[in-house]
Design a protein around this motif. Structure first.
Motif, PDB file in Angstrom:
ATOM      1  N   GLY A  70      12.337  -3.368  -5.882  1.00 31.80           N
ATOM      2  CA  GLY A  70      11.059  -2.936  -6.439  1.00 31.80           C
ATOM      3  C   GLY A  70      10.047  -4.062  -6.481  1.00 31.80           C
ATOM      4  O   GLY A  70      10.384  -5.245  -6.333  1.00 31.80           O
ATOM      5  N   ILE A  71       8.791  -3.682  -6.669  1.00 30.32           N
ATOM      6  CA  ILE A  71       7.695  -4.633  -6.841  1.00 30.32           C
ATOM      7  C   ILE A  71       6.888  -4.192  -8.057  1.00 30.32           C
ATOM      8  O   ILE A  71       6.847  -2.998  -8.393  1.00 30.32           O
ATOM      9  CB  ILE A  71       6.792  -4.712  -5.590  1.00 30.32           C
ATOM     10  CG1 ILE A  71       6.293  -3.321  -5.178  1.00 30.32           C
ATOM     11  CG2 ILE A  71       7.532  -5.388  -4.439  1.00 30.32           C
ATOM     12  CD1 ILE A  71       5.324  -3.320  -3.994  1.00 30.32           C
ATOM     13  N   ALA A  72       6.249  -5.139  -8.725  1.00 35.45           N
ATOM     14  CA  ALA A  72       5.502  -4.816  -9.942  1.00 35.45           C
ATOM     15  C   ALA A  72       4.302  -5.745 -10.066  1.00 35.45           C
ATOM     16  O   ALA A  72       4.238  -6.796  -9.425  1.00 35.45           O
ATOM     17  CB  ALA A  72       6.415  -4.931 -11.163  1.00 35.45           C
ATOM     18  N   HIS A  73       3.365  -5.368 -10.954  1.00 32.53           N
ATOM     19  CA  HIS A  73       2.056  -6.035 -10.947  1.00 32.53           C
ATOM     20  C   HIS A  73       1.381  -5.902 -12.312  1.00 32.53           C
ATOM     21  O   HIS A  73       1.424  -4.849 -12.944  1.00 32.53           O
ATOM     22  CB  HIS A  73       1.188  -5.354  -9.879  1.00 32.53           C
ATOM     23  CG  HIS A  73      -0.107  -6.007  -9.583  1.00 32.53           C
ATOM     24  ND1 HIS A  73      -1.269  -5.698 -10.240  1.00 32.53           N
ATOM     25  CD2 HIS A  73      -0.441  -6.959  -8.670  1.00 32.53           C
ATOM     26  CE1 HIS A  73      -2.267  -6.412  -9.742  1.00 32.53           C
ATOM     27  NE2 HIS A  73      -1.786  -7.188  -8.784  1.00 32.53           N
ATOM     28  N   THR A  74       0.768  -6.963 -12.779  1.00 33.63           N
ATOM     29  CA  THR A  74      -0.189  -6.896 -13.881  1.00 33.63           C
ATOM     30  C   THR A  74      -1.556  -7.241 -13.310  1.00 33.63           C
ATOM     31  O   THR A  74      -1.688  -8.199 -12.551  1.00 33.63           O
ATOM     32  CB  THR A  74       0.145  -7.870 -15.021  1.00 33.63           C
ATOM     33  OG1 THR A  74       0.178  -9.205 -14.512  1.00 33.63           O
ATOM     34  CG2 THR A  74       1.476  -7.535 -15.658  1.00 33.63           C
ATOM     35  N   ARG A  75      -2.575  -6.475 -13.692  1.00 36.52           N
ATOM     36  CA  ARG A  75      -3.883  -6.595 -13.041  1.00 36.52           C
ATOM     37  C   ARG A  75      -4.935  -7.190 -13.954  1.00 36.52           C
ATOM     38  O   ARG A  75      -4.970  -6.925 -15.157  1.00 36.52           O
ATOM     39  CB  ARG A  75      -4.348  -5.207 -12.578  1.00 36.52           C
ATOM     40  CG  ARG A  75      -5.692  -5.201 -11.851  1.00 36.52           C
ATOM     41  CD  ARG A  75      -5.979  -3.819 -11.280  1.00 36.52           C
ATOM     42  NE  ARG A  75      -7.197  -3.820 -10.468  1.00 36.52           N
ATOM     43  CZ  ARG A  75      -8.316  -3.179 -10.791  1.00 36.52           C
ATOM     44  NH1 ARG A  75      -8.364  -2.466 -11.905  1.00 36.52           N
ATOM     45  NH2 ARG A  75      -9.377  -3.234 -10.015  1.00 36.52           N
TER      46      ARG A  75
END
Length: 615
Positions: A70-75
């Protein structure tokens, strides 16, 4: 200014991604999201939510979060307001691909228009979405694999990026790439981790590979890491060992990271000078300067480029270098330096200061100065960062990870390194008498102990903050070395309490700002016992005559200012050049306690991000 996390291996990916997002939340916290290839290896699930990582967790509670990749992100929003649609990851048109991105794509509008002409319909207002759409378009029209499609896409992209992409039905591969935005890969036992910096990785492995600009990583399950560049050259991964430890990333019982980091400063400055100042306290060995002695000794000018808090540290560095080394110094905002066609000569030394080592404007200033033939020296905190790798030489400040967005220990670490740098150059040039040199080295060695004494004022400052919590404006004043400290104090208050504050040289009050003084205007004055102490007292009298409320930072034992000011905070005596380090602690505490009283999110103030990797 966003946080990227990725995982591929044998563990459940979701808990690792969520924990990683929490570790990176200081880099961006407008929205968050993640993409997982489900355990059935057929479904690509994307979940995202406006707000903090905790909001994403709540949203995903009832969802399928199975999967081992998986991949994840805070923007931190650049293109498009913070909302669920603009949050990352972004699907491709067919929803076969999901992509996360840190950076800014400058030609996104052109690419978007071209893809729309081919029938593509965009869902968001972001620049990021064009990347994943273009990857899919190239993949389909050229019948190439994902890695090749990414490589071909990046040839058409103009701007800064760190990206990670996964593909439905392909649970064995993550493609990642970077240019002008950080990306690090952690190598575990039959597993890989991906992140914007090492903080989400250190819990699992201390072996990392830092991607360089225009490099693409093919991260495959049960296979060695593969790296190529945009020219299709195979790159041999250089594995580094992390020196960070997990305890540095925890609050350690403090209510906020910022308070923890304020209290860490006696120790972090010991770490900063350890191995550089000898046991006797009479000599400094700063190898980055000594190894390039001729560059500094023969420099006709030193230019320091920085942003924000680092710029304030740079101002102190200017005073130190000109005072002790007798070399002209110019301090430039990196964002302005790169666009104003500066005059740079081959015998100039350019010093770039950045806590993260990833500040986009400072990195661009470095590249500009290098192209003009200048010698570039970096001062940063993060080992292996872009500025550390782009400069010819440099010094780490060694203060450990700084998680609070408002910088505290990095500022004092930067000033400490600049002090050691100036003393080293002065000694090599012979511009400072040896006895005076030894006195200043000893004074610097004593600073950590003095900071411990200053921190004993914390309870007093906490009570004091209650009086001034609801002020609408503040003025901060200082003279000489304490003028940049006043600027930094005002910045801290602005950043975390959202109270308007301005810093000025105290003598400049008469040239405009004094019109603002009334009974409702708190004025913080750094009035320590330096060469212009008497002048500062005169400035305080001017404020008092207009009924301004004065909070004074004074040297222990002061009696004169105490009779004038409304409140005094005492700090131990040190030499004038190091007063900004000592004075900064009560200013940090004052800002912190006022912000807490106002119920602010101290560690993650609105609209700010820790690592400013976009212009």
């Amino acid at each position: 200014m966003c946080g990227i996390v990725g995982y591929i291996g044998t563990r459940d990916a979701y808990p690792i991604l969520i924990k990683g997002l929490h570790r990176l939340e200081y880099r961006g916290y407008d929205s968050a999201g993640l993409a997982l290839i489900a355990a059935d290896n057929k479904t690509l699930n994307v979940y995202k939510s406006r707000g903090k990582v905790a909001d994403l967790e709540r949203f995903a509670q009832s969802k399928d979060v199975t999967g081992f990749i998986g991949i994840a992100h805070t923007r931190w929003a650049t293109h498009g307001e913070p909302n669920d649609v603009n949050a990352h990851p972004h699907y491709s048109q067919s929803e076969n691909l999901a992509l996360i991105h840190n950076g800014i794509i400058e030609n996104y509008s052109t690419i978007r228009t071209e893809l729309e002409s081919k029938g593509y319909t965009f869902r968001s207002n972001t620049d990021t979405e064009v990347i994943v759409y273009l990857v899919e378009y190239i993949q389909q029209t050229n019948h190439v694999d994902l890695c090749t499609a990414v490589q071909l896409t990046l040839h058409q992209i103009v701007g800064a990026y760190a990206i990670a992409v996964i593909e439905k039905g392909n649970p064995n591969c993550i493609i990642a790439a970077r240019k002008s935005s950080p990306l690090v890969i952690g190598i575990g036992d039959n597993e890989f981790f991906l992140a914007s910096d090492a903080t989400p990785i250190i819990e699992y492995t201390d072996k990392v590979v830092y991607l360089n600009d225009e490099e693409i990583a093919k991260i495959e399950r049960d296979k060695p890491l593969k790296i190529i560049n945009l020219k299709n050259v195979i790159i041999t991964p250089q594995i580094k060992k992390l020196a960070m430890n997990l305890s540095q990333l925890e609050k350690g019982g403090y209510p906020h990271f910022m308070l923890k980091e304020i209290y860490e400063q006696p120790k972090t400055l010991l770490d900063c000078i350890r191995g550089r100042i000898n046991v006797e306290g009479n000599n400094i060995v700063l190898s980055g300067v000594i190894d390039n002695r001729d560059k500094f000794v023969r420099a006709s000018r030193i230019i320091i480029v920085a942003c924000g808090t680092s710029w304030h540290a740079a101002l102190i560095g200017e005073y130190l270098i000109e005072d002790w080394c007798r070399i002209p110094v110019e301090v430039e905002y990196a964002s302005e330096f790169r666009y104003r066609n500066p005059v740079i000569h081959a015998d100039d030394v350019v010093i770039a200061i950045s806590q993260s080592g990833e500040t986009a404007d400072t990195l661009a200033a470095v590249e500009l100065a290098k192209s003009k033939g200048a010698f570039i020296y970096g001062i940063c905190n993060v080992i292996g960062s872009s500025i550390a790798r782009a400069t010819h030489s440099g010094s780490y400040i060694h203060v450990g990870p700084e998680i609070g967005v408002a910088s505290t220990k990095a500022f004092t670490g930067q000033v400490t390194v600049l002090s050691m740098l100036a003393l080293t150059i002065a000694k090599e040039k012979g511009s400072i008498p040896h006895k005076k040199y030894e006195e200043k080295v000893q004074a610097l060695k004593n600073i950590p102990a003095l900071l411990t004494e200053v921190l004993k004022q914390s309870d007093k400052i906490k009570e004091l903050s209650k009086i001034f919590t609801y002020a609408h404006n503040f003025i901060y004043l200082g003279r000489g070395y304490n003028y940049p400290a006043a600027l930094e104090g005002a910045l801290k208050l602005k950043e975390i309490s959202y109270i308007h504050a301005e810093g000025y040289p105290a003598a400049e009050m008469k040239h405009g700002p004094i019109a603002l003084i009334d009974t409702e205007m708190p004025v913080v004055v750094i009035a320590t016992a330096d060469r212009i102490y008497e002048k500062t007292i005169s400035n305080i009298q001017e404020i008092k005559a207009r009924k301004g409320k004065i909070i004074a930072i004074v040297t222990e034992g002061d009696t004169v200012v105490k009779d004038i000011a409304d409140v005094c905070i005492e700090v131990p005596k040190t030499i004038e050049e190091f007063e900004p380090i000592v004075s900064s602690i009560p200013l940090q505490l004052l800002a912190y306690f006022i912000a807490v009283n106002k119920g602010r999110d101290v560690d993650q103030p609105r609209n700010l991000a820790k690592s400013v990797t976009v212009e």
